[in-house]
Design a protein around this motif. Structure first.
Motif, short mmCIF file in Angstrom:
data_model
loop_
_atom_site.label_atom_id
_atom_site.label_comp_id
_atom_site.label_asym_id
_atom_site.label_seq_id
_atom_site.Cartn_x
_atom_site.Cartn_y
_atom_site.Cartn_z
N GLY A 148 0.78 -1.23 0.00
CA GLY A 148 0.00 0.00 0.00
C GLY A 148 0.81 1.28 0.00
N VAL A 149 2.14 1.17 -0.13
CA VAL A 149 3.00 2.35 -0.10
C VAL A 149 3.68 2.52 -1.46
CG1 VAL A 149 4.95 3.49 1.01
CG2 VAL A 149 3.42 2.05 2.37
N PHE A 150 3.65 3.72 -2.01
CA PHE A 150 4.28 3.98 -3.30
C PHE A 150 5.79 3.77 -3.22
CE2 PHE A 150 6.50 6.99 -6.12
CZ PHE A 150 6.01 6.59 -7.35
N GLN A 151 6.36 3.09 -4.24
CA GLN A 151 7.79 2.80 -4.29
C GLN A 151 8.51 3.63 -5.36
OE1 GLN A 151 9.20 0.55 -2.01
NE2 GLN A 151 7.13 0.66 -1.13
N PHE A 152 8.09 3.48 -6.60
CA PHE A 152 8.69 4.24 -7.70
C PHE A 152 7.77 4.16 -8.91
CE2 PHE A 152 10.33 -0.06 -8.10
CZ PHE A 152 10.36 -0.31 -9.46
N LEU A 153 8.14 4.87 -9.96
CA LEU A 153 7.34 4.92 -11.17
C LEU A 153 8.05 4.18 -12.29
CD1 LEU A 153 4.71 6.32 -12.36
CD2 LEU A 153 6.29 8.05 -13.26
N ILE A 154 7.33 3.28 -12.94
CA ILE A 154 7.89 2.56 -14.10
C ILE A 154 7.54 3.35 -15.37
CG2 ILE A 154 7.66 0.52 -15.56
CD1 ILE A 154 7.22 -1.13 -13.08
N THR A 160 13.29 0.08 -21.23
CA THR A 160 14.23 0.02 -22.35
C THR A 160 15.66 -0.05 -21.85
OG1 THR A 160 12.72 1.30 -23.76
CG2 THR A 160 15.05 1.21 -24.42
N LYS A 161 15.99 0.72 -20.82
CA LYS A 161 17.35 0.67 -20.25
C LYS A 161 17.65 -0.71 -19.69
CE LYS A 161 17.82 5.56 -18.99
NZ LYS A 161 17.96 6.53 -17.87
N TRP A 162 16.68 -1.30 -19.00
CA TRP A 162 16.90 -2.64 -18.44
C TRP A 162 17.13 -3.65 -19.56
CZ3 TRP A 162 14.28 -7.23 -19.22
CH2 TRP A 162 14.69 -8.29 -18.41
N MET A 163 16.32 -3.56 -20.63
CA MET A 163 16.46 -4.50 -21.74
C MET A 163 17.81 -4.34 -22.42
SD MET A 163 12.59 -4.21 -23.35
CE MET A 163 12.80 -5.49 -24.57
N ALA A 164 18.27 -3.09 -22.58
CA ALA A 164 19.57 -2.86 -23.22
C ALA A 164 20.70 -3.45 -22.39
CB ALA A 164 19.78 -1.36 -23.41
N ALA A 165 20.57 -3.38 -21.07
CA ALA A 165 21.61 -3.91 -20.18
C ALA A 165 21.52 -5.42 -20.02
CB ALA A 165 21.52 -3.24 -18.81
N LEU A 182 13.64 -3.65 -12.27
CA LEU A 182 13.67 -2.39 -13.02
C LEU A 182 14.09 -1.21 -12.17
CD1 LEU A 182 10.36 -2.64 -15.09
CD2 LEU A 182 12.67 -3.27 -15.81
N LYS A 183 14.01 -1.36 -10.88
CA LYS A 183 14.22 -0.22 -9.99
C LYS A 183 15.55 0.50 -10.22
CE LYS A 183 13.52 1.21 -5.21
NZ LYS A 183 13.16 0.79 -3.84
N PRO A 184 16.67 -0.21 -10.38
CA PRO A 184 17.95 0.50 -10.59
C PRO A 184 17.99 1.28 -11.90
CG PRO A 184 18.32 -1.77 -9.90
CD PRO A 184 16.88 -1.66 -10.26
#
Length: 251
Positions: A148-154, A160-165, A182-184
């Motif tokens: 119930g707590v916001f973490q981050f925005l996808i 795309t950055k995750w896929m490239a890496a 995806l968070k990093p």
């Protein structure tokens, strides 16, 4: 010696239109002052021009209000005695300025332009599921909540950055990967939380402030009271501000 009733100015049906025009004009002038609290020059046209640079609703009615200001100057400054006017506004003109005054007095809320259906995910959501959602919907931003707590925005950019890496020998393996991976790759997005009752003038002020600080506002998440601890009721991006134009045109 008393003056006869014939000497007293009376309100005729025609002059009533002029009175109504002036009342609506003064209401709009008051709203423009409120939208520019730090402006020392409270001349109508100065406030109108400044407001039109910040608010799309004002942009949409700018031309009409500029013309109404000319008419109002003629009605007021050329008036020779109380309740008499050198010209009478047409009924359609009065109704139009009254509609504008009504719109600006009670502007649409953030929920009126927001994407009302918010697709939220959590840290354990499989990446395969997220990619399927992206492929079958028009959404490209997803708030991540955990307990119930916001973490981050996808965003599409983060994915795309995750896929490239993650490319290995020409392939990308998503099996066993979750949203948490995806968070990093998601930068610290500038996300603001607002309450559902906020109007679009206040919303545009937030975007303007972010612009002045040179911090791109990625998304505005709407909750009941504007808390990241509450469930999202809607989400607004800069693209959604275009919806303001449609709201005004419908009115």
């Amino acid at each position: 010696m008393h003056k006869s009733n014939m000497d007293k100015p009376t309100i005729t049906p025609d002059s009533e239109w002029a009175e109504r025009f002036e009342v609506a004009f003064n209401q709009i002038h008051h709203i423009l002052k409120r939208l520019n609290p730090n402006e020392y020059n409270d001349a109508f046209m100065k406030l109108l021009t400044d407001s039109s640079r910040k608010h799309r609703v004002i942009q949409q009615v700018y031309y009409d209000l500029r013309q109404f200001a000319k008419l109002r100057n003629a009605l007021v400054h050329e008036k020779l005695e109380r309740k008499t006017f050198i010209a009478i506004p047409h009924e359609n003109t009065v109704l139009k300025i009254e509609n504008i005054a009504k719109l600006l007095s009670k502007p649409p809320t953030v929920l009126d332009i927001a994407t009302a259906f918010v697709v939220s995910v959590n840290l354990t959501t499989p990446l395969q599921d997220l990619i399927k959602i992206m492929g079958t919907s028009s959404y490209n931003q997803f708030p991540v909540y955990e307990k119930g707590v916001f973490q981050f925005l996808i965003s599409e950019n983060g994915l795309t950055k995750w896929m490239a890496a993650s490319i290995h020998k020409g392939s990308i393996h998503v099996e066993g990967k979750t949203v948490e991976n995806l968070k990093p790759y998601e930068e610290h997005h500038n996300v603001v939380f607002v309450k559902r009752s906020m109007d679009i003038f206040e919303l545009e002020d937030i975007y303007e402030e972010s612009f002045q600080k040179k911090r791109k506002l990625e998304a505005v998440i709407i909750t009941q009271n504007g808390s990241p601890l509450e469930a999202p009721l809607g989400i607004v991006t800069s693209w959604d501000l275009i919806e303001i134009d449609l709201l005004v045109s419908r009115d």
